[in-house]
Design an enzyme around this catalytic site. Sequence first.
Site, PDB file in Angstrom:
ATOM      1  N   ASP A 130       3.241  29.600   9.135  1.00  0.00           N
ATOM      2  CA  ASP A 130       2.556  30.712   9.792  1.00  0.00           C
ATOM      3  C   ASP A 130       1.125  30.261  10.068  1.00  0.00           C
ATOM      4  O   ASP A 130       0.381  29.952   9.147  1.00  0.00           O
ATOM      5  CB  ASP A 130       2.580  31.927   8.839  1.00  0.00           C
ATOM      6  N   ASP A 170       3.142  32.044  16.824  1.00  0.00           N
ATOM      7  CA  ASP A 170       2.424  31.365  15.736  1.00  0.00           C
ATOM      8  C   ASP A 170       3.243  31.233  14.455  1.00  0.00           C
ATOM      9  O   ASP A 170       2.699  31.090  13.379  1.00  0.00           O
ATOM     10  CB  ASP A 170       1.100  32.088  15.460  1.00  0.00           C
ATOM     11  N   GLU A 171       4.549  31.299  14.579  1.00  0.00           N
ATOM     12  CA  GLU A 171       5.398  31.180  13.389  1.00  0.00           C
ATOM     13  C   GLU A 171       6.655  30.394  13.709  1.00  0.00           C
ATOM     14  O   GLU A 171       7.197  30.527  14.809  1.00  0.00           O
ATOM     15  CB  GLU A 171       5.882  32.568  12.946  1.00  0.00           C
TER      16      GLU A 171
END
Lengths: 384, 360
Positions: free
Chosen positions: A6, A99-100
Amino acid sequence: MILHIDMDAFFASVEQASNPRLKNQPVAVASSEKRGVIITSSYEARKYGVKTGFTIFEAQRVCPHIKIVPANFEKYVSTSKKIIEIFKKQGITEVFSIDEAFIDIGDKNPLIVSDQIKKDIKKNFSITCSVGVGVNKDIAKLASGINKPDGFYWVKSFDQIKDIPIKEVCGIGKKISGKLALISVKTINDFVNIKNEVLRSIMGIGGIRLKMALLGELFEKVNPESVIPKSVSNSMTLPQNIWKKEDIDIALFQLSEKVAYRLRKQGLGGKRIGVYVRFGDFTSISIDRRYYEYTSDEQEIFKRAKNIINNLALNKPIRLLGISVTELSPAVQIQIFNENKKERIEAIDRIRERWGFSAITWGVLAKRFKHKPPISPAWRPEKP
Amino acid sequence: MKVIVKKEEILKSLKKVQGISEKRTTMPILNNILLEAKDKITIKATNLDNSIISTSYGTIENTGSICIPSKKFFEIIKSLSGESITISQEEKNILIKSGKSSFKLFSQSPEDFPAIKKPSTDKKITLKRADFIKALNKVEYAIYPDESRLSLNGVYIHKINEKLRFVTSDSFRLCYYELPFEKEIENILISKKGTSEIIKIFSTEETDNLDISIEDNYASFESDGTTFITRLREVKFPNYVEVLPLNNPFKSYIDKSKILESLERLLVIAEESTKGVMFSIKQDIISIKGVNVELGEGEDEIDHIYDGESIDIGFNAQYLIEAISKAEADKIEMSIKDSNKAVLISGDENYKAVVMPIKI
């Protein structure tokens, strides 16, 4: 082992990395410079209590020297794509959002892999990430949230997670956590002790699946092809508050057009249409409705959204409108009628493929709202 | 007003009207039934789109009419233990008495109950009740389920080649059933809700005939003292005749029960959202495969008689099951053109179904 990576305050970190003057400063990324809301903020800003969803005004009130940066989604997408390449070197990668990501690293040592990933990202982009490790995706995702920012956490036994509030688990929304609270279920430990029949009645088969996952008994594969997002949505803060029917129609059609195009690009259609309205006084309503047919057609999405909004009491000026399409499925079922319509839409898409999205639009949108689209949480890199 | 009725008799009527009186509505009067005692006892219910008038037998001591909450009245009558029930009006209240039990219900003014528009029966058409219900039962499955497409949200009935044809489509499949028919009739589109009420109300009647009258966008159906009136859809059903794949070149003859069993098995594994199964059609044999990204896959083989080219084609298994199971013959004919074109299923002379494939 499964890793969940993350990125820490991703948009804000990218901005800080690309502008030395923002380094170590409270920074907030806003959806637009003037009337936007805060999409994310740097850890320095979070210390002052700046939160996602704040207006710029609210953010400036709690942190007067905050630097507001308008979002630059192209920059985030391009950074994200490069970071995904780093992940792919380490194992099978499933992109979960911009973003993960999940990585299946097989028998490799999670500590070594995690160090390598962190080093590569730091070196190339000057930003940090948090890594969670677990036997499955659910546990890994939970673990990455434990030591943020720049963290690393490896869940080796159930004891490590048993006291975490259940509402922090991915997939437990407000509605479900409310229901769980009614039967005094607050922690993960409480949750896994619910009888299957009860769990099923509260949240269906998904509840039993989640219970098994949290107990480490479920090993769902990291699936690079699992790019079917949960939803495709789009919203816009309007340049000025609107209340006229014509303006609402234009905004809704504009959103429908965008959502439909994105659905078609991914070869998907959706059954459930949701409309989100935020009023000038920041109160909001959202409502959704399920339809029989999967659709990725802007006129149909608009028709459904309009139908939904017509049932809402719109008694105040509107600041923001959003449309979401959920219950997605690959658009594979061929229809009996509608042949001409299909050809028309395919023609529009071909033109856009070649000359860009704004090369062609519908007549009703001649008077469209100026709007820089934000990025959906369900963002995925496009298929080649 | 005062009437004495037999519990069994009035219950029969009340059961029929329950589906029509609204449960939730912005017009509370529609939660009521209108009980009228003139030369006979009638019970009326309406939700403005659909209405029912049902005759009941009993002794009328005083004529008049009352408005009673439909559901509560039904539940009270059902709960009574006596055979004979007296229903009477006392000022604004309704008294229900049977044996030693008695109920007093507040009532609304019968003048507020909407007038039910009934088409004139001058040009009524009489059909065999059982045939009509059977036709609706055959095609009901393919009705477009929600009102976002009104033109498909019902059963389209029209006359073609001396037959009365009942057509439904949800845009992914289409089916029709035909009855021999020599008279003339207007083309009508009965709503989904209207269709299911007709099936419910007239399936249990004992008389042979059903009278149909059509006027000003309303159709009435009458049999054995019960009249059901429905507002017809004012939109046009799409021109389906031009999309019927009547000239598909390749024909496969399959044992109906075998293909149904096979599809049921594969449905277990097929993807939840698409219910997709893949057919690989060759001379003598069809292999059917169901694939689920998360679970695994399943495969099955059935024999058939086939004279065409080898074709791979995908279907929603549920659609095929529904289309095929309505055919009455033991063997079905499936005619095919290619992997992207509609497939025609013929079970017997009266029934045909079109199923669109899924892309592979």
